[in-house]
Design a protein around this motif. Structure first.
Motif, short mmCIF file in Angstrom:
data_model
loop_
_atom_site.label_atom_id
_atom_site.label_comp_id
_atom_site.label_asym_id
_atom_site.label_seq_id
_atom_site.Cartn_x
_atom_site.Cartn_y
_atom_site.Cartn_z
N UNK A 115 40.32 30.83 25.61
CA UNK A 115 39.46 30.51 24.46
C UNK A 115 40.26 30.45 23.16
N UNK A 116 41.09 31.46 22.91
CA UNK A 116 41.88 31.47 21.68
C UNK A 116 42.86 30.31 21.64
N UNK A 117 43.50 30.01 22.75
CA UNK A 117 44.44 28.89 22.79
C UNK A 117 43.76 27.56 22.55
N UNK A 118 42.61 27.36 23.19
CA UNK A 118 41.87 26.09 23.02
C UNK A 118 41.38 25.90 21.60
N UNK A 119 40.83 26.96 21.03
CA UNK A 119 40.34 26.87 19.65
C UNK A 119 41.49 26.61 18.69
N UNK A 120 42.63 27.22 18.93
CA UNK A 120 43.80 26.99 18.08
C UNK A 120 44.25 25.54 18.16
N UNK A 121 44.29 24.99 19.35
CA UNK A 121 44.71 23.59 19.51
C UNK A 121 43.76 22.65 18.77
N UNK A 122 42.47 22.85 18.93
CA UNK A 122 41.50 21.96 18.31
C UNK A 122 41.56 22.04 16.79
N UNK A 123 41.48 23.25 16.25
CA UNK A 123 41.45 23.39 14.80
C UNK A 123 42.78 23.05 14.14
N UNK A 124 43.89 23.39 14.77
CA UNK A 124 45.17 23.05 14.16
C UNK A 124 45.42 21.54 14.21
N UNK A 125 44.98 20.86 15.27
CA UNK A 125 45.10 19.40 15.33
C UNK A 125 44.29 18.74 14.23
N UNK A 126 43.05 19.16 14.08
CA UNK A 126 42.21 18.59 13.02
C UNK A 126 42.78 18.85 11.63
N UNK A 127 43.23 20.08 11.40
CA UNK A 127 43.77 20.42 10.09
C UNK A 127 45.03 19.61 9.77
N UNK A 128 45.93 19.51 10.74
CA UNK A 128 47.18 18.76 10.49
C UNK A 128 46.90 17.27 10.32
#
Length: 86
Positions: A10-23
């Motif tokens: 869960x933490x890894x998936x959320x990090x990938x999604x939000x960091x991709x959107x932010x970048x």
């Protein structure tokens, strides 16, 4: 190799999604190379976060003999108080 826990996924998936959107929003890139670099870096960040989530401690039950308790008679509470002379 141990399997990842639900929290790690869960933490890894959320990090990938939000960091991709932010970048993507912050860089405002429109090229395919820029998008690929952002996607790969977000994936690497997600794996890093997933691997650093603390794992729950496993409970180890030791099979041993029961602890032996002393068989002495307990001292009555009245005997423990010292008498004072008046």
């Amino acid at each position: 190799m141990p399997r990842p826990t639900a929290a790690q996924i869960a933490y890894g998936s959320i990090t990938v999604i939000f960091s991709t959107l932010a970048m993507l929003l912050l860089s405002q890139t429109s090229s395919a190379v820029g998008t690929a670099v952002i996607a790969v870096s977000a994936l690497a960040l997600g794996v890093l976060v997933a691997m650093t989530v603390p794992k729950p401690k496993s409970r180890v039950v030791a099979l041993s003999r029961p602890v032996e308790r002393p068989t002495e008679n307990p001292v009555p509470a009245a005997a423990t108080h010292s008498k004072t002379a008046a």
